[in-house]
Design an enzyme around this catalytic site. Sequence first.
Site, PDB file in Angstrom:
ATOM      1  N   GLY A  42     -17.323   5.105  -6.511  1.00 52.93           N
ATOM      2  CA  GLY A  42     -16.071   4.336  -6.026  1.00 52.93           C
ATOM      3  C   GLY A  42     -15.712   3.801  -5.120  1.00 52.93           C
ATOM      4  O   GLY A  42     -15.241   2.204  -5.116  1.00 52.93           O
ATOM      5  N   VAL A  44     -14.573   1.971  -1.885  1.00 55.58           N
ATOM      6  CA  VAL A  44     -13.312   1.833  -1.472  1.00 55.58           C
ATOM      7  C   VAL A  44     -12.543   1.371  -2.568  1.00 55.58           C
ATOM      8  O   VAL A  44     -11.177   1.914  -1.895  1.00 55.58           O
ATOM      9  CB  VAL A  44     -13.420   0.504   0.065  1.00 55.58           C
ATOM     10  CG1 VAL A  44     -11.786   0.388   0.328  1.00 55.58           C
ATOM     11  CG2 VAL A  44     -13.411   0.332   1.115  1.00 55.58           C
ATOM     12  N   GLU A 206       4.526 -10.451  11.085  1.00 54.36           N
ATOM     13  CA  GLU A 206       3.342 -11.709  11.301  1.00 54.36           C
ATOM     14  C   GLU A 206       3.728 -12.385  12.299  1.00 54.36           C
ATOM     15  O   GLU A 206       4.663 -13.142  12.449  1.00 54.36           O
ATOM     16  CB  GLU A 206       3.380 -12.502   9.511  1.00 54.36           C
ATOM     17  CG  GLU A 206       2.485 -12.914   9.456  1.00 54.36           C
ATOM     18  CD  GLU A 206       1.278 -13.060   9.554  1.00 54.36           C
ATOM     19  OE1 GLU A 206       0.443 -11.924   8.718  1.00 54.36           O
ATOM     20  OE2 GLU A 206       0.730 -14.088  10.381  1.00 54.36           O
ATOM     21  N   ASP A 315     -18.328  -6.866   0.016  1.00 51.76           N
ATOM     22  CA  ASP A 315     -17.338  -6.804   1.298  1.00 51.76           C
ATOM     23  C   ASP A 315     -18.262  -7.071   2.292  1.00 51.76           C
ATOM     24  O   ASP A 315     -17.144  -8.190   3.632  1.00 51.76           O
ATOM     25  CB  ASP A 315     -16.675  -5.916   2.125  1.00 51.76           C
ATOM     26  CG  ASP A 315     -15.399  -5.838   0.503  1.00 51.76           C
ATOM     27  OD1 ASP A 315     -15.434  -6.717   0.020  1.00 51.76           O
ATOM     28  OD2 ASP A 315     -14.402  -4.940   0.992  1.00 51.76           O
ATOM     29  N   HIS A 447       4.391 -16.895 -28.597  1.00 52.57           N
ATOM     30  CA  HIS A 447       5.466 -17.195 -28.202  1.00 52.57           C
ATOM     31  C   HIS A 447       6.149 -15.420 -29.089  1.00 52.57           C
ATOM     32  O   HIS A 447       6.367 -14.831 -29.989  1.00 52.57           O
ATOM     33  CB  HIS A 447       6.271 -17.764 -29.076  1.00 52.57           C
ATOM     34  CG  HIS A 447       7.402 -17.636 -28.836  1.00 52.57           C
ATOM     35  ND1 HIS A 447       8.357 -18.621 -27.583  1.00 52.57           N
ATOM     36  CD2 HIS A 447       8.611 -17.628 -29.404  1.00 52.57           C
ATOM     37  CE1 HIS A 447       9.480 -18.042 -27.661  1.00 52.57           C
ATOM     38  NE2 HIS A 447      10.336 -18.297 -28.443  1.00 52.57           N
TER      39      HIS A 447
HETATM   40  C1  LIG Z   1      -5.503  -0.582   0.455  1.00 56.67           C
HETATM   41  C2  LIG Z   1      -6.440  -1.733  -0.490  1.00 56.67           C
HETATM   42  C3  LIG Z   1      -6.213  -2.557  -1.335  1.00 56.67           C
HETATM   43  C4  LIG Z   1      -7.085  -3.178  -2.423  1.00 56.67           C
HETATM   44  N1  LIG Z   1      -6.976  -3.342  -3.335  1.00 56.67           N
HETATM   45  C5  LIG Z   1      -7.241  -4.187  -4.102  1.00 56.67           C
HETATM   46  C6  LIG Z   1      -7.389  -5.240  -5.350  1.00 56.67           C
HETATM   47  O1  LIG Z   1      -6.357  -5.019  -5.777  1.00 56.67           O
HETATM   48  N2  LIG Z   1      -7.982  -6.088  -5.467  1.00 56.67           N
HETATM   49  C7  LIG Z   1      -9.507  -6.566  -5.131  1.00 56.67           C
HETATM   50  O2  LIG Z   1      -9.849  -6.942  -5.787  1.00 56.67           O
HETATM   51  N3  LIG Z   1      -9.985  -5.840  -3.753  1.00 56.67           N
HETATM   52  C8  LIG Z   1      -8.550  -4.722  -3.541  1.00 56.67           C
HETATM   53  N4  LIG Z   1      -9.399  -4.136  -2.501  1.00 56.67           N
HETATM   54  C9  LIG Z   1     -10.106  -4.709  -1.853  1.00 56.67           C
HETATM   55  C10 LIG Z   1     -11.106  -3.702  -2.257  1.00 56.67           C
HETATM   56  O3  LIG Z   1     -11.764  -2.676  -2.378  1.00 56.67           O
HETATM   57  C11 LIG Z   1     -12.884  -4.279  -1.820  1.00 56.67           C
HETATM   58  O4  LIG Z   1     -12.670  -6.197  -1.465  1.00 56.67           O
HETATM   59  C12 LIG Z   1     -13.983  -3.398  -2.653  1.00 56.67           C
HETATM   60  O5  LIG Z   1     -13.833  -1.984  -2.254  1.00 56.67           O
HETATM   61  C13 LIG Z   1     -15.172  -4.425  -2.015  1.00 56.67           C
HETATM   62  O6  LIG Z   1     -16.383  -3.485  -2.517  1.00 56.67           O
HETATM   63  P1  LIG Z   1     -17.995  -3.263  -2.188  1.00 56.67           P
HETATM   64  O7  LIG Z   1     -18.636  -2.442  -3.198  1.00 56.67           O
HETATM   65  O8  LIG Z   1     -18.591  -4.419  -1.342  1.00 56.67           O
HETATM   66  O9  LIG Z   1     -17.597  -1.494  -0.242  1.00 56.67           O
HETATM   67  P2  LIG Z   1     -17.159  -0.925  -0.618  1.00 56.67           P
HETATM   68  O10 LIG Z   1     -15.690  -0.081  -1.965  1.00 56.67           O
HETATM   69  O11 LIG Z   1     -15.787  -0.510   0.827  1.00 56.67           O
HETATM   70  O12 LIG Z   1     -17.467   0.371  -0.840  1.00 56.67           O
HETATM   71  C14 LIG Z   1     -18.712   0.441  -0.242  1.00 56.67           C
HETATM   72  C15 LIG Z   1     -19.549   2.126   0.300  1.00 56.67           C
HETATM   73  O13 LIG Z   1     -20.413   1.698   1.086  1.00 56.67           O
HETATM   74  C16 LIG Z   1     -20.572   2.955   1.364  1.00 56.67           C
HETATM   75  N5  LIG Z   1     -21.318   2.895   3.062  1.00 56.67           N
HETATM   76  C17 LIG Z   1     -21.126   2.619   3.997  1.00 56.67           C
HETATM   77  N6  LIG Z   1     -21.882   2.676   5.165  1.00 56.67           N
HETATM   78  C18 LIG Z   1     -23.241   3.688   4.246  1.00 56.67           C
HETATM   79  C19 LIG Z   1     -24.660   3.366   4.515  1.00 56.67           C
HETATM   80  N7  LIG Z   1     -24.881   3.095   6.066  1.00 56.67           N
HETATM   81  N8  LIG Z   1     -25.003   5.199   3.980  1.00 56.67           N
HETATM   82  C20 LIG Z   1     -24.486   5.518   2.042  1.00 56.67           C
HETATM   83  N9  LIG Z   1     -23.247   4.514   2.175  1.00 56.67           N
HETATM   84  C21 LIG Z   1     -22.581   4.144   3.375  1.00 56.67           C
HETATM   85  C22 LIG Z   1     -18.935   3.288   2.132  1.00 56.67           C
HETATM   86  O14 LIG Z   1     -18.341   4.360   2.192  1.00 56.67           O
HETATM   87  C23 LIG Z   1     -18.471   3.130   0.329  1.00 56.67           C
HETATM   88  O15 LIG Z   1     -18.635   3.927  -0.373  1.00 56.67           O
HETATM   89  C24 LIG Z   1      -8.179  -3.191  -1.308  1.00 56.67           C
HETATM   90  C25 LIG Z   1      -9.071  -3.207  -0.505  1.00 56.67           C
HETATM   91  C26 LIG Z   1      -7.338  -2.092   0.139  1.00 56.67           C
HETATM   92  C27 LIG Z   1      -7.958  -1.201   1.782  1.00 56.67           C
END
Ligand SMILES: Cc1cc2nc3c(=O)[nH]c(=O)nc-3n(C[C@H](O)[C@H](O)[C@H](O)COP(=O)(O)OP(=O)(O)OC[C@H]3O[C@@H](n4cnc5c(N)ncnc54)[C@H](O)[C@@H]3O)c2cc1C
Length: 474
Positions: A42, A44, A206, A315, A447
């Site tokens: 899942g 972030v 801001e 990210d 529509h």
């Molecule tokens: C409040 C909020 C709202 C958001 N809303 C949106 C939205 O509406 N739409 C959208 O597109 N994006 C949104 N985002 C951004 C979105 O959550 C991120 O862009 C997305 O989760 C990135 O995905 P990812 O797979 O790169 O990494 P992440 O989702 O960050 O997952 C990375 C995972 O790697 C794990 N990890 C880190 N280091 C290690 C390690 N050494 N070993 C094992 N596991 C590790 C972390 O614990 C985490 O579980 C939002 C973010 C926040 C904070």
Amino acid sequence: MTETSNLSIAVIGAGPGGYAAAFLAADLGMKVTLIDPELNPGGVCLYRGCIPSKALLHVAKLIDESRHAKNWGVDYSDPKIDLPRLRTWKDGVIKKLTGGLGQLSKQRKVEYIQGRAAFENSNTLKIGKANGHEESLTFDRIVIATGSRPAIIPSLKLETPRMMDSTSALDLSDVPGTLLVIGGGYIGLELGTVYAALGCKVSVVEMLPGLLPGADRDLVLPLHKRTEKVFDSILLNTTVSAVKEESSGIRVTFDGPEVKERERLFDKVLVSVGRKPNSEIPGLDKTQVKVGARGFIQVNKQLQTDDPAVYAIGDVVGEPMLAHKASHEGRTAVEAIAGHKVAFEPNAIPAVVFTDPEIAWCGLTETQAQKENREIKVAKFPWGASGRAMTIDRTEGMTKLIVDPQTERVLGVGIVGAGAGELIAEGVLAIEMGALARDIALTIHPHPTLSETVMESAEVFFGTSTHVYRPKRQ
Ligand SMILES: Cc1cc2nc3c(=O)[nH]c(=O)nc-3n(C[C@H](O)[C@H](O)[C@H](O)COP(=O)(O)OP(=O)(O)OC[C@H]3O[C@@H](n4cnc5c(N)ncnc54)[C@H](O)[C@@H]3O)c2cc1C
């Protein structure tokens, strides 16, 4: 698509980038290990990002609509907020979705390890498991998908529950009387919207001259106007120079040319000033992976790092930090590993701000075109001329197309208004398909729907929109 058996692959991090990569790798016949500290995939997005924020924003929208209903002849009494039940509902959504991803992992025979990974070398990971055990495992390829975390301003760091980041704000431990949101980006505005709907007096500060820096100003304007009514104050061109905890709250000192009150006391403060990539993975220096100046891992269009055995996605490799970008990068990386001829080079990545009204855009923006000195033609359709917008009492919206004046190809789409986040998908498809403004104008839209505003903005481009009268030039 051909199956690729015998390759073993590890994915570090099970966010929308990591799990999408792991699932596709399994579908292609690879032996997949997915590692993450949480009980289920899942990341972030599902645990403390997109999903909980949108669940709460849905409730905020309902509260707001119930207040507006008296304009339509339906009078509701003020809502009673049962915070524990609201939290339970939000947590239930997260549990269902992440549990579902756990099931999908099992069905695909992905080995999911709850733990943290460190590099021993380019092909070997040392995994510290949640159960306290440690294991070294070797793989043909490793995909880094470790995501990002909230950025911190060291001078504004206070160890107190009164200071929140997006994660603690989503926990919703209480609804403070007053809240200051530091940062007028999308996360701060979305969470501010939730707290305001729940009855908190929200202020936003801001440092730049406008909310949502980077977005076209004409898209931001309707949001700014509505937010002024919903929020207690919006302080632009203003920085926070100090925060201090007192018995009754956080005393905040403001700096800037427009500051009227230099110090104000808030019950809570939410710091939302951007996100930092999680590229400080232990042992990464034992590989050839290179990290750039802003902390992003460097990759090519196949998402391969400078180390041929290691890929990186989501990210941790750069902007835009969005879940759908992460997933698509994850799938591209896996296809590249499988030997398919692929590259991550989208024409449009949609961005959505789930405020009220929503703002969404994709492809070229006007701001970007101006910066690049690019010749464009902009066609705008005001929602005041949309029947559907009128029926939902949301006529403040606007849909615009950014078109190449020579080829008439659609280069960008921007929408502000209710449901803009859903509508923008049509813009993304149009850009990816190389649609011309004429294609959109000639496509019959249902529509009465807000999707007609996309079609009519194309008609505006030709000066022939049914619902916008443009006097002929003499
Ligand atoms: C409040 C909020 C709202 C958001 N809303 C949106 C939205 O509406 N739409 C959208 O597109 N994006 C949104 N985002 C951004 C979105 O959550 C991120 O862009 C997305 O989760 C990135 O995905 P990812 O797979 O790169 O990494 P992440 O989702 O960050 O997952 C990375 C995972 O790697 C794990 N990890 C880190 N280091 C290690 C390690 N050494 N070993 C094992 N596991 C590790 C972390 O614990 C985490 O579980 C939002 C973010 C926040 C904070």
